[in-house]
Scaffold this motif. Structure first.
Motif, PDB file in Angstrom:
ATOM      1  N   ALA A   1       0.843  -1.195   0.000  1.00 33.06           N
ATOM      2  CA  ALA A   1       0.000   0.000   0.000  1.00 33.06           C
ATOM      3  C   ALA A   1       0.880   1.249   0.000  1.00 33.06           C
ATOM      4  O   ALA A   1       2.048   1.197   0.414  1.00 33.06           O
ATOM      5  CB  ALA A   1      -0.898  -0.002   1.233  1.00 33.06           C
ATOM      6  N   PRO A   2       0.343   2.383  -0.449  1.00 35.68           N
ATOM      7  CA  PRO A   2       1.117   3.631  -0.418  1.00 35.68           C
ATOM      8  C   PRO A   2       1.646   3.973   0.975  1.00 35.68           C
ATOM      9  O   PRO A   2       2.703   4.604   1.092  1.00 35.68           O
ATOM     10  CB  PRO A   2       0.106   4.681  -0.906  1.00 35.68           C
ATOM     11  N   SER A   3       0.962   3.534   2.007  1.00 32.97           N
ATOM     12  CA  SER A   3       1.404   3.833   3.375  1.00 32.97           C
ATOM     13  C   SER A   3       2.741   3.174   3.726  1.00 32.97           C
ATOM     14  O   SER A   3       3.371   3.553   4.723  1.00 32.97           O
ATOM     15  CB  SER A   3       0.335   3.400   4.383  1.00 32.97           C
ATOM     16  N   HIS A   4       3.186   2.205   2.939  1.00 32.78           N
ATOM     17  CA  HIS A   4       4.467   1.550   3.192  1.00 32.78           C
ATOM     18  C   HIS A   4       5.660   2.340   2.627  1.00 32.78           C
ATOM     19  O   HIS A   4       6.809   2.003   2.889  1.00 32.78           O
ATOM     20  CB  HIS A   4       4.486   0.142   2.578  1.00 32.78           C
ATOM     21  N   ALA A   5       5.394   3.356   1.837  1.00 28.04           N
ATOM     22  CA  ALA A   5       6.463   4.044   1.096  1.00 28.04           C
ATOM     23  C   ALA A   5       7.545   4.598   2.011  1.00 28.04           C
ATOM     24  O   ALA A   5       8.740   4.497   1.696  1.00 28.04           O
ATOM     25  CB  ALA A   5       5.886   5.149   0.218  1.00 28.04           C
ATOM     26  N   GLY A   6       7.184   5.201   3.138  1.00 27.03           N
ATOM     27  CA  GLY A   6       8.184   5.798   4.026  1.00 27.03           C
ATOM     28  C   GLY A   6       9.159   4.775   4.565  1.00 27.03           C
ATOM     29  O   GLY A   6      10.387   4.963   4.472  1.00 27.03           O
ATOM     30  N   ASP A   7       8.628   3.683   5.129  1.00 28.31           N
ATOM     31  CA  ASP A   7       9.501   2.629   5.661  1.00 28.31           C
ATOM     32  C   ASP A   7      10.383   2.042   4.571  1.00 28.31           C
ATOM     33  O   ASP A   7      11.577   1.789   4.778  1.00 28.31           O
ATOM     34  CB  ASP A   7       8.671   1.493   6.280  1.00 28.31           C
TER      35      ASP A   7
ATOM     36  N   GLU B   1      13.419   7.970  -3.696  1.00 27.66           N
ATOM     37  CA  GLU B   1      12.480   8.936  -4.278  1.00 27.66           C
ATOM     38  C   GLU B   1      11.546   8.299  -5.319  1.00 27.66           C
ATOM     39  O   GLU B   1      10.564   8.908  -5.726  1.00 27.66           O
ATOM     40  CB  GLU B   1      13.225  10.122  -4.891  1.00 27.66           C
ATOM     41  N   ALA B   2      11.846   7.072  -5.737  1.00 27.99           N
ATOM     42  CA  ALA B   2      11.009   6.369  -6.719  1.00 27.99           C
ATOM     43  C   ALA B   2      10.063   5.361  -6.067  1.00 27.99           C
ATOM     44  O   ALA B   2       9.298   4.691  -6.766  1.00 27.99           O
ATOM     45  CB  ALA B   2      11.895   5.667  -7.744  1.00 27.99           C
ATOM     46  N   MET B   3      10.111   5.252  -4.739  1.00 29.91           N
ATOM     47  CA  MET B   3       9.356   4.198  -4.059  1.00 29.91           C
ATOM     48  C   MET B   3       7.845   4.328  -4.258  1.00 29.91           C
ATOM     49  O   MET B   3       7.158   3.347  -4.534  1.00 29.91           O
ATOM     50  CB  MET B   3       9.685   4.195  -2.561  1.00 29.91           C
ATOM     51  N   ALA B   4       7.312   5.534  -4.128  1.00 29.47           N
ATOM     52  CA  ALA B   4       5.861   5.721  -4.280  1.00 29.47           C
ATOM     53  C   ALA B   4       5.409   5.305  -5.677  1.00 29.47           C
ATOM     54  O   ALA B   4       4.366   4.643  -5.834  1.00 29.47           O
ATOM     55  CB  ALA B   4       5.476   7.172  -3.996  1.00 29.47           C
ATOM     56  N   ASN B   5       6.200   5.657  -6.704  1.00 32.39           N
ATOM     57  CA  ASN B   5       5.854   5.269  -8.075  1.00 32.39           C
ATOM     58  C   ASN B   5       5.939   3.757  -8.262  1.00 32.39           C
ATOM     59  O   ASN B   5       5.111   3.167  -8.973  1.00 32.39           O
ATOM     60  CB  ASN B   5       6.765   5.968  -9.082  1.00 32.39           C
ATOM     61  N   GLU B   6       6.942   3.115  -7.630  1.00 34.53           N
ATOM     62  CA  GLU B   6       7.063   1.659  -7.734  1.00 34.53           C
ATOM     63  C   GLU B   6       5.868   0.967  -7.102  1.00 34.53           C
ATOM     64  O   GLU B   6       5.339  -0.016  -7.634  1.00 34.53           O
ATOM     65  CB  GLU B   6       8.366   1.189  -7.077  1.00 34.53           C
TER      66      GLU B   6
ATOM     67  N   MET C   1       0.109  -9.567 -11.113  1.00 35.09           N
ATOM     68  CA  MET C   1       1.040  -9.506  -9.990  1.00 35.09           C
ATOM     69  C   MET C   1       0.268  -9.490  -8.680  1.00 35.09           C
ATOM     70  O   MET C   1      -0.825  -8.926  -8.601  1.00 35.09           O
ATOM     71  CB  MET C   1       1.915  -8.251 -10.097  1.00 35.09           C
ATOM     72  N   ALA C   2       0.860 -10.100  -7.660  1.00 43.35           N
ATOM     73  CA  ALA C   2       0.339 -10.028  -6.289  1.00 43.35           C
ATOM     74  C   ALA C   2       1.454  -9.435  -5.433  1.00 43.35           C
ATOM     75  O   ALA C   2       2.412 -10.134  -5.096  1.00 43.35           O
ATOM     76  CB  ALA C   2      -0.054 -11.413  -5.781  1.00 43.35           C
ATOM     77  N   PRO C   3       1.384  -8.121  -5.106  1.00 47.10           N
ATOM     78  CA  PRO C   3       2.489  -7.478  -4.385  1.00 47.10           C
ATOM     79  C   PRO C   3       2.244  -7.374  -2.878  1.00 47.10           C
ATOM     80  O   PRO C   3       1.155  -7.018  -2.427  1.00 47.10           O
ATOM     81  CB  PRO C   3       2.522  -6.078  -5.015  1.00 47.10           C
ATOM     82  N   TRP C   4       3.287  -7.688  -2.120  1.00 47.85           N
ATOM     83  CA  TRP C   4       3.244  -7.566  -0.668  1.00 47.85           C
ATOM     84  C   TRP C   4       4.366  -6.653  -0.175  1.00 47.85           C
ATOM     85  O   TRP C   4       5.438  -6.594  -0.800  1.00 47.85           O
ATOM     86  CB  TRP C   4       3.458  -8.922   0.001  1.00 47.85           C
ATOM     87  N   ALA C   5       4.133  -6.017   0.968  1.00 50.32           N
ATOM     88  CA  ALA C   5       5.205  -5.398   1.748  1.00 50.32           C
ATOM     89  C   ALA C   5       5.678  -6.439   2.747  1.00 50.32           C
ATOM     90  O   ALA C   5       4.869  -7.162   3.344  1.00 50.32           O
ATOM     91  CB  ALA C   5       4.690  -4.167   2.482  1.00 50.32           C
ATOM     92  N   VAL C   6       6.995  -6.532   2.920  1.00 51.66           N
ATOM     93  CA  VAL C   6       7.589  -7.447   3.887  1.00 51.66           C
ATOM     94  C   VAL C   6       7.792  -6.656   5.181  1.00 51.66           C
ATOM     95  O   VAL C   6       8.545  -5.672   5.196  1.00 51.66           O
ATOM     96  CB  VAL C   6       8.944  -7.994   3.376  1.00 51.66           C
ATOM     97  N   VAL C   7       7.108  -7.088   6.236  1.00 54.68           N
ATOM     98  CA  VAL C   7       7.138  -6.357   7.503  1.00 54.68           C
ATOM     99  C   VAL C   7       7.854  -7.210   8.551  1.00 54.68           C
ATOM    100  O   VAL C   7       7.518  -8.384   8.743  1.00 54.68           O
ATOM    101  CB  VAL C   7       5.706  -6.014   7.965  1.00 54.68           C
ATOM    102  N   ASP C   8       8.836  -6.623   9.206  1.00 53.19           N
ATOM    103  CA  ASP C   8       9.517  -7.284  10.321  1.00 53.19           C
ATOM    104  C   ASP C   8       8.531  -7.325  11.481  1.00 53.19           C
ATOM    105  O   ASP C   8       8.155  -6.277  12.024  1.00 53.19           O
ATOM    106  CB  ASP C   8      10.776  -6.499  10.686  1.00 53.19           C
TER     107      ASP C   8
ATOM    108  N   GLY D   1       7.497  -4.061  13.394  1.00 47.41           N
ATOM    109  CA  GLY D   1       6.325  -3.500  12.735  1.00 47.41           C
ATOM    110  C   GLY D   1       6.661  -2.621  11.543  1.00 47.41           C
ATOM    111  O   GLY D   1       5.779  -1.996  10.954  1.00 47.41           O
ATOM    112  N   ARG D   2       7.930  -2.583  11.146  1.00 44.64           N
ATOM    113  CA  ARG D   2       8.352  -1.744  10.027  1.00 44.64           C
ATOM    114  C   ARG D   2       8.464  -2.562   8.740  1.00 44.64           C
ATOM    115  O   ARG D   2       8.925  -3.698   8.759  1.00 44.64           O
ATOM    116  CB  ARG D   2       9.694  -1.082  10.325  1.00 44.64           C
ATOM    117  N   ALA D   3       8.067  -1.944   7.630  1.00 40.33           N
ATOM    118  CA  ALA D   3       8.239  -2.574   6.318  1.00 40.33           C
ATOM    119  C   ALA D   3       9.717  -2.522   5.950  1.00 40.33           C
ATOM    120  O   ALA D   3      10.339  -1.457   5.995  1.00 40.33           O
ATOM    121  CB  ALA D   3       7.396  -1.870   5.265  1.00 40.33           C
ATOM    122  N   VAL D   4      10.283  -3.677   5.607  1.00 42.41           N
ATOM    123  CA  VAL D   4      11.718  -3.779   5.326  1.00 42.41           C
ATOM    124  C   VAL D   4      12.009  -4.301   3.918  1.00 42.41           C
ATOM    125  O   VAL D   4      13.162  -4.522   3.565  1.00 42.41           O
ATOM    126  CB  VAL D   4      12.421  -4.674   6.371  1.00 42.41           C
TER     127      VAL D   4
END
Length: 197
Positions: free
Chosen positions: A20-26, A48-53, A66-73, A77-80
């Motif tokens: 999700a876009p909310s993962h971009a910062g981490d 700087e390209a993370m939000a676009n990716e 595609m089925a995309p996931w954020a990998v969270v430690d 609780g942070r996306a890594v």
């Protein structure tokens, strides 16, 4: 079940969340450590390209490719990192686990085998896949070794497969695990995950 769906997949050390876009910062913070995104033998978005990716991967999910996931430690609780099912071939019950990267701080922590156990379990046990494929750059020795440790067998090398982002030609190494190999691969992966708990 749709191969492009992204349910939450959770284990003791890692949680795969729908990207999700909310993962971009981490995620931007993760690739900034050691300039991971500059690694030439893989394709990792710059901070700087993370939000676009993220938007690109979500667009491919809407298209069913595609089925995309954020990998969270799970410990912080942070996306890594990021991972996907890609090259989805639902009629033939095949997919590729790829476009995966983990921040330097998450490498060697046991997150990668735990994540792969979750992804492979869903692919074989829930989606009844016949085969799961992995692809990597010939020169990405770290990735090739990690894929082999999963129990995947090398199928071959696609020579001059892609024009790489720096203009060189990429030879792509193709690995796979087939359904009959999954029980042994699962047992080995589960043992590795247990050692990192």
């Amino acid at each position: 079940m749709n191969f492009a769906d992204t349910p939450v997949l959770a284990g003791p050390t890692v949680r795969l969340e729908p990207l999700a876009p909310s993962h971009a910062g981490d995620l931007s913070d993760s690739v900034a450590v050691g300039d991971l995104w500059r690694t030439w033998s893989t394709s990792i978005p710059a901070p700087e390209a993370m939000a676009n990716e993220i938007q690109s991967r979500l667009g491919k999910q809407r298209d069913g490719t595609m089925a995309p996931w954020a990998v969270v430690d799970a410990r912080t609780g942070r996306a890594v990192g990021m991972t996907t099912y890609m090259n989805i071939d639902e009629p033939n019950l095949r997919l590729e686990i790829g476009s995966t990267w983990l921040g330097r701080d998450a490498q060697g922590t046991g997150i990668n085998p735990a994540m792969k156990l979750l992804l492979l379990s869903r692919a074989f046990d829930d989606l009844s896949c016949n085969a799961v494929e992995f692809r990597t750059h010939w020169h990405n020795l770290q990735s090739r070794a990690a894929i082999a440790r999963l129990g995947a067998k090398q199928d071959g090398v696609l020579r001059n497969h892609k024009v790489w982002h720096d203009g060189t030609l990429r030879d792509t190494v193709v690995f796979s695990i087939i359904a009959s190999e999954w029980p042994a691969a699962r047992a080995a992966l589960a043992a590795r995950v247990q050692r990192h708990r």
